[in-house]
Design a protein around this motif. Structure first.
Motif, PDB file in Angstrom:
ATOM      1  N   SER A   1     -82.307   5.440  19.099  1.00  0.00           N
ATOM      2  CA  SER A   1     -81.821   6.803  19.337  1.00  0.00           C
ATOM      3  C   SER A   1     -80.729   7.139  18.326  1.00  0.00           C
TER       4      SER A   1
ATOM      5  N   PRO B   1     -84.256  -0.961  15.208  1.00  0.00           N
ATOM      6  CA  PRO B   1     -84.701  -0.507  16.537  1.00  0.00           C
ATOM      7  C   PRO B   1     -84.628  -1.640  17.570  1.00  0.00           C
TER       8      PRO B   1
ATOM      9  N   HIS C   1     -89.567   5.928  17.645  1.00  0.00           N
ATOM     10  CA  HIS C   1     -90.354   4.936  18.377  1.00  0.00           C
ATOM     11  C   HIS C   1     -91.311   4.278  17.403  1.00  0.00           C
TER      12      HIS C   1
ATOM     13  N   HIS D   1     -93.537  -2.463  21.233  1.00  0.00           N
ATOM     14  CA  HIS D   1     -92.865  -1.149  21.253  1.00  0.00           C
ATOM     15  C   HIS D   1     -91.375  -1.338  20.960  1.00  0.00           C
ATOM     16  N   TRP D   2     -90.885  -0.600  19.952  1.00  0.00           N
ATOM     17  CA  TRP D   2     -89.467  -0.596  19.593  1.00  0.00           C
ATOM     18  C   TRP D   2     -88.980   0.855  19.541  1.00  0.00           C
ATOM     19  N   SER D   3     -87.690   1.047  19.787  1.00  0.00           N
ATOM     20  CA  SER D   3     -87.154   2.419  19.746  1.00  0.00           C
ATOM     21  C   SER D   3     -85.702   2.389  19.278  1.00  0.00           C
TER      22      SER D   3
ATOM     23  N   GLU E   1     -84.928  10.805  17.457  1.00  0.00           N
ATOM     24  CA  GLU E   1     -85.321   9.651  18.264  1.00  0.00           C
ATOM     25  C   GLU E   1     -86.545   9.013  17.631  1.00  0.00           C
TER      26      GLU E   1
ATOM     27  N   ASP F   1     -92.999   7.090  15.103  1.00  0.00           N
ATOM     28  CA  ASP F   1     -92.846   8.465  15.606  1.00  0.00           C
ATOM     29  C   ASP F   1     -91.387   8.870  15.473  1.00  0.00           C
TER      30      ASP F   1
END
Length: 655
Positions: free
Chosen positions: A622, A611, A577, A618-620, A575, A565
């Motif tokens: 910014s 990330p 995800h 789940h990885w993110s 951002e 995403d």
């Protein structure tokens, strides 16, 4: 053209010899001032179709193979079976070859079933409604992008040797049209006595020959010009038959038929018309020739208007007759000017009334050209932004600047013309005419005296004596002509006029070169419309981006789906995800996930992103920077063990 009439008058040292007064010379100056503008508008402005949309879109990655591929153009195009080819990654055709008109300038070709995953190439080659060939290619992918073995030709359709030859023949056809229509109109409407002048006859006939020959060449070259680009295809009778079924082919054949009628018109004009002495019979024949010639001229002009740029785009019903008027005005002006120059250089004395009549024709032509040219410019450019922001508009501004330079040079030529007219002004037209008659009488008497000189007759007899007398007469005429040329060239005013006219011709050559480039450039209106369509399509794709890509590392527990995403999914900071799931939909915690972005068209990237792992599966990250809009390749590397990993790719539009 005032720079021409006095220059020709200077052949005898006085403009009055040709019956041209300073007043009529000023009228001819109007032609000199507008000659550059005429040359700039003589070649037609060409419109070109542009690809504005497709389904699947360029660079798109679809989950399943589409049933067909559709293309949308900025205007209607001529498309035959095989005009659109769809090739799989191995280079094999996967379309049925049957194109369909879907309406709204959209055309489709069905695809075979059971297509493999990978990158497909769509290649198209069509003819726009204004007769210009266009081609292009793009790719889309099914499942995921892959390597492709498709190799497309480097030469653009309509280019190469055949394209250059076709373009040369096309402009020769315009030149021939101008000479034959304008020259005949000058004789019939301005100088009827010119029907018996051999140089004028040769000018008109050469225009007819040029137009006929160039039309035949264009007809033969049409197939390779819009197709393979191979000169051998010009002699393929099957492809010639296909050309005859097109709008352009029908127009070229119609032009040849009209030229046959034009040949009969020319034969009567320089035959029966020139020999008629009875005023009533001559008047009736003039009326008949004017009506018949006018119909043929309009028909010839319509063969361009109905097959090229005027026949497509906005207000085509109005643009076609306007284009015919434009072409006829060009022919009446430039063709009449060519006939006037030939008559003044090589013909007998010309009465001032003929020049005055041509000046009225030239003025009416200027008015017609101004009105039709303004309409055509609005139709092709469309806006002030297109005038300054497109290549077509910028070339148009350069052309206007060259016309301004040409007008300045014409003003210099007018100064030299004024001096020459001032020299000739001391002799009244009647006195000049009497002097001409007296000079001719003296030449005639001199020739008689030459004939009466005792000649030693050799054994050949009287026949040899006649040949000797004729030879002496020719020698005397050549010496007289050379003496007049020396006197004429010694005139400083004429030398100055020659230099200014030479500079004027040089600028006109550059102006024609710019015009030639302009005719092959996509019009500003079409370019802006195509850009607007692409911008709108890109805007629809902009926004939060979600990608779901299946993966398989090959291990026992190496299958799943990775979801990316990207928000807001535009240029600048984003951002990101990433969610990794097993085939059953549960979160899949794997050792590592990496992402990179590459924009191949701009040679940007790969831009790596690492990330952070924030939760199970789940990885993110910014502040993910997308520097510019474009079709980006997103590469996701998924590692499910110490040795098992895979990289999956997908192309997406960002920005």
């Amino acid at each position: 053209m005032q720079t021409i009439a006095p220059r020709c008058g200077a052949r005898s040292g006085a403009a009055a010899r040709f019956g041209i007064t300073p007043g009529s010379g000023r009228l001819l100056l109007v032609v000199a001032v507008f000659l550059g503008a005429l040359l700039a508008t003589a070649a037609p402005v060409s419109a070109h179709a542009a690809l504005t949309g497709s389904d699947p879109k360029q660079g798109a990655v679809v989950d399943t193979a589409p049933a067909r591929v559709s293309l949308t153009f900025s205007e209607k195009v001529a498309m035959s079976d095989g005009s659109v080819r769809v090739l799989d990654p191995a280079g094999k055709r996967v379309d049925t070859g049957k194109t369909t008109d879907l309406g709204s300038n959209t055309y489709g070709v069905p695809l075979h079933k059971g297509l493999p995953d990978g990158t497909f190439t769509v290649a198209y080659q069509v003819v726009s409604a204004d007769s210009h060939p266009i081609s292009g290619a793009y790719t889309f992918s099914v499942g995921a992008p892959s390597d492709t073995k498709v190799a497309l030709p480097d030469q653009e359709v309509g280019g190469g040797f055949v394209g250059g030859l076709y373009g040369f023949a096309r402009y020769l056809s315009y030149a021939g049209f101008i000479l034959v229509v304008g020259g005949a109109a000058f004789v019939l409407g301005c100088w009827p006595r010119g029907a018996g002048v051999r140089p004028v006859q040769r000018l008109v006939v050469s225009g007819w020959v040029t137009l006929t020959a160039s039309t035949l060449v264009m007809l033969l070259l049409r197939a390779p010009y819009t197709g393979s680009g191979k000169i051998a295809d010009a002699f393929d009778m099957a492809k010639l038959g296909d050309v005859l079924q097109t709008k352009t082919g029908a127009a070229l054949v119609s032009r040849l038929l009209l030229l046959a009628a034009a040949a009969l018109f020319i034969a009567v004009l320089f035959g029966a018309y020139e020999k008629r002495t009875d005023p009533k019979e001559r008047k009736d024949l003039t009326f008949g020739l004017a009506v018949g010639g006018g119909v043929v001229a309009v028909g010839l002009g319509a063969t361009w208007a109905m097959a090229e740029h005027a026949s497509t785009g906005i207000q085509a019903g109005l643009a076609m007759p306007v284009d015919v008027v434009h072409l006829l005005a060009v022919a009446a002006w430039l063709g009449g000017l060519a006939a006037l120059v030939v008559a003044l250089y090589f013909g007998p004395s010309m009465e001032a009334g003929a020049v005055r009549r041509f000046s009225r024709v030239a003025f009416c032509s200027v008015v017609a050209l101004a009105a039709t040219g303004l309409y055509q410019s609005w139709r092709q450019v469309g806006s002030w932004s297109a005038l300054t922001g497109t290549r077509y508009g910028q070339l148009l501004l350069i052309k206007v600047g060259l016309v301004a330079v040409l007008v300045g040079i014409a003003w210099i030529s007018r100064r030299w013309t004024g001096r020459i007219a001032g020299q000739a002004g001391d002799m009244a037209p009647e006195a000049a005419a009497a002097a001409v008659v007296e000079k001719r009488a003296e030449k005639h008497a001199g020739a008689k005296r030459v004939e009466k000189k005792p000649v030693t007759v050799p054994a050949g007899g009287a026949g040899t004596d006649a040949k000797r007398s004729a030879q002496l007469a020719r020698q005397q005429a050549a010496m007289s002509t050379a003496r007049e040329k020396r006197i004429r060239d010694a005139d400083p005013n004429r030398s100055g006029l020659r230099r200014s006219v030479l500079a004027e011709a040089g600028v006109a050559v550059v102006l024609l070169a710019v015009t030639t480039i302009l005719t092959s450039t996509e019009p500003g209106r079409t370019e802006e419309e195509a850009a607007a369509s692409k911008t709108a399509a890109a805007a629809q794709r902009s926004g939060p981006l979600t990608l779901k890509i299946p993966f398989d590392t090959g291990s026992d527990d190496g299958k799943g789906t990775v979801q990316l995403d990207l928000d807001p999914g535009r240029t600048g900071s984003n951002e990101m995800h990433i969610f990794v799931k097993r085939p059953n939909g549960s979160a899949f915690d794997i050792p590592e996930v990496k992402v990179s972005f590459t924009l191949k068209s701009k040679d940007v990237g790969p831009l790596p992103v690492a990330p952070d792992h924030i939760a199970t599966g789940h990885w993110s990250a910014s502040g993910v920077q997308i520097p510019m809009a474009g079709n980006w390749k997103v590469a996701l590397t998924v590692r499910t063990s110490d040795i098992d990993q895979v990289t999956v790719n997908k192309n997406v539009q960002i920005g």
